[in-house]
Design a protein around this motif. Structure first.
Motif, PDB file in Angstrom:
ATOM      1  N   GLU A   3      -6.630  -4.670  -1.591  1.00 30.75           N
ATOM      2  CA  GLU A   3      -5.972  -3.370  -1.717  1.00 30.75           C
ATOM      3  C   GLU A   3      -5.658  -2.991  -3.159  1.00 30.75           C
ATOM      4  OE1 GLU A   3      -2.474  -3.248   0.685  1.00 30.75           O
ATOM      5  OE2 GLU A   3      -3.458  -4.477   2.167  1.00 30.75           O
ATOM      6  N   ILE A   7      -7.458   0.211  -4.725  1.00 31.31           N
ATOM      7  CA  ILE A   7      -6.618   1.395  -4.565  1.00 31.31           C
ATOM      8  C   ILE A   7      -6.185   1.936  -5.916  1.00 31.31           C
ATOM      9  CG2 ILE A   7      -4.466   2.283  -3.603  1.00 31.31           C
ATOM     10  CD1 ILE A   7      -6.911   1.583  -1.681  1.00 31.31           C
ATOM     11  N   ILE A  10      -9.025   3.951  -7.168  1.00 31.48           N
ATOM     12  CA  ILE A  10      -9.168   5.219  -6.450  1.00 31.48           C
ATOM     13  C   ILE A  10      -8.100   6.206  -6.910  1.00 31.48           C
ATOM     14  CG2 ILE A  10      -8.978   6.333  -4.185  1.00 31.48           C
ATOM     15  CD1 ILE A  10     -10.323   3.837  -3.020  1.00 31.48           C
ATOM     16  N   LYS A  11      -6.873   5.748  -7.056  1.00 32.12           N
ATOM     17  CA  LYS A  11      -5.789   6.643  -7.490  1.00 32.12           C
ATOM     18  C   LYS A  11      -6.022   7.184  -8.894  1.00 32.12           C
ATOM     19  CE  LYS A  11      -2.105   4.859  -4.584  1.00 32.12           C
ATOM     20  NZ  LYS A  11      -0.856   4.099  -4.537  1.00 32.12           N
ATOM     21  N   LEU A  26      -3.449   7.297   0.726  1.00 26.73           N
ATOM     22  CA  LEU A  26      -4.774   6.785   0.420  1.00 26.73           C
ATOM     23  C   LEU A  26      -5.107   5.531   1.206  1.00 26.73           C
ATOM     24  CD1 LEU A  26      -5.191   7.228  -3.412  1.00 26.73           C
ATOM     25  CD2 LEU A  26      -6.443   8.357  -1.601  1.00 26.73           C
ATOM     26  N   ILE A  27      -4.122   4.789   1.594  1.00 32.75           N
ATOM     27  CA  ILE A  27      -4.413   3.555   2.320  1.00 32.75           C
ATOM     28  C   ILE A  27      -3.448   3.384   3.483  1.00 32.75           C
ATOM     29  CG2 ILE A  27      -2.961   2.125   0.813  1.00 32.75           C
ATOM     30  CD1 ILE A  27      -5.131  -0.082   1.234  1.00 32.75           C
ATOM     31  N   THR A  29      -2.429   0.277   5.919  1.00 33.64           N
ATOM     32  CA  THR A  29      -2.558  -1.123   6.303  1.00 33.64           C
ATOM     33  C   THR A  29      -1.451  -1.389   7.305  1.00 33.64           C
ATOM     34  OG1 THR A  29      -1.188  -1.787   4.446  1.00 33.64           O
ATOM     35  CG2 THR A  29      -3.543  -1.896   4.112  1.00 33.64           C
ATOM     36  N   ILE A  46      -8.052  -2.142   8.333  1.00 31.60           N
ATOM     37  CA  ILE A  46      -7.613  -1.460   7.103  1.00 31.60           C
ATOM     38  C   ILE A  46      -8.479  -0.232   6.895  1.00 31.60           C
ATOM     39  CG2 ILE A  46      -7.327  -1.620   4.596  1.00 31.60           C
ATOM     40  CD1 ILE A  46      -7.145  -4.685   4.967  1.00 31.60           C
ATOM     41  N   VAL A  48      -9.128   2.840   4.005  1.00 28.96           N
ATOM     42  CA  VAL A  48      -8.860   3.356   2.667  1.00 28.96           C
ATOM     43  C   VAL A  48      -9.319   4.804   2.639  1.00 28.96           C
ATOM     44  CG1 VAL A  48      -9.363   3.132   0.203  1.00 28.96           C
ATOM     45  CG2 VAL A  48      -9.168   1.078   1.630  1.00 28.96           C
ATOM     46  N   SER A 104     -12.970   7.982   6.872  1.00 32.11           N
ATOM     47  CA  SER A 104     -12.283   7.391   5.729  1.00 32.11           C
ATOM     48  C   SER A 104     -13.312   6.981   4.680  1.00 32.11           C
ATOM     49  CB  SER A 104     -11.473   6.165   6.156  1.00 32.11           C
ATOM     50  OG  SER A 104     -12.318   5.139   6.628  1.00 32.11           O
TER      51      SER A 104
END
Length: 181
Positions: A3, A7, A10-11, A26-27, A29, A46, A48, A104
């Motif tokens: 993660e 992540i 991605i952010k 965005l995620i 879990t 999970i 994303v 996703s």
């Protein structure tokens, strides 16, 4: 832990594309992620995002994320530790065009003690739900047998070439990738 590095990348990637179109996290879990509808949908371990549960496909955003050098590098490097049903590389056009209406960006399943049928369902679910799917398997023998089965059935024309957007990783290889990343 997959993660955090993914992540964060991605952010950091083109937040202007996400801010005005996406108002979901965005995620996710949790015990499982499921489509929000009356239609049956298996749960993912999970997911994303960004997520396209009510808005239709977000392929332009997913394509932008895949084109980002850091994210592409992360996924390309991870793919060197696993295997997939397609040809020409995990991020080839064949792979990227597999799912035209993903829910996703990534769909991730972790399989440890499930049956072979459950494992096959997890692979299919990753392919359907994610632009890209990742299956991490604790059982190398089971993963190898199922991969070989799908590969052979595609070669024999028994099933259409599906699941080419799914990366299969043995747990030991995933751990090795994360240590080296």
């Amino acid at each position: 832990n997959l993660e955090i590095p993914l992540i964060n990348k991605i952010k950091e990637t083109k937040p202007e594309l996400l801010s005005d179109r996406i108002n979901s996290p965005l995620i996710i879990t949790q015990k499982g992620m499921k489509l929000e509808s009356e239609i049956y949908s298996p749960r993912m371990d999970i997911g994303v995002g960004p997520f396209a549960f009510h808005k239709g496909p977000l392929n332009d955003i997913y394509d932008s994320l895949i084109k980002d050098a850091q994210i592409r590098n992360f996924i390309t490097n991870m793919s060197r530790y696993g295997f997939f049903l397609g040809s020409g590389g995990f991020l080839s056009e064949e792979c990227l065009q597999q799912n035209k209406n993903p829910r996703s960006f990534l769909a991730i399943e972790v399989e440890d003690s499930s049956t072979r049928k459950h494992f096959m369902g997890s692979v299919l679910n990753c392919s359907i739900m994610g632009k890209l799917g990742i299956v991490i398997s604790y059982d190398q023998k089971k993963a190898d047998r199922i991969f070989q089965y799908f590969d052979e059935m595609i070669k024999r024309g028994k099933i259409v070439p599906i699941m080419r957007n799914v990366l299969w990783l043995r747990k030991s290889k995933f751990d090795e990738f994360m240590r080296n990343y």
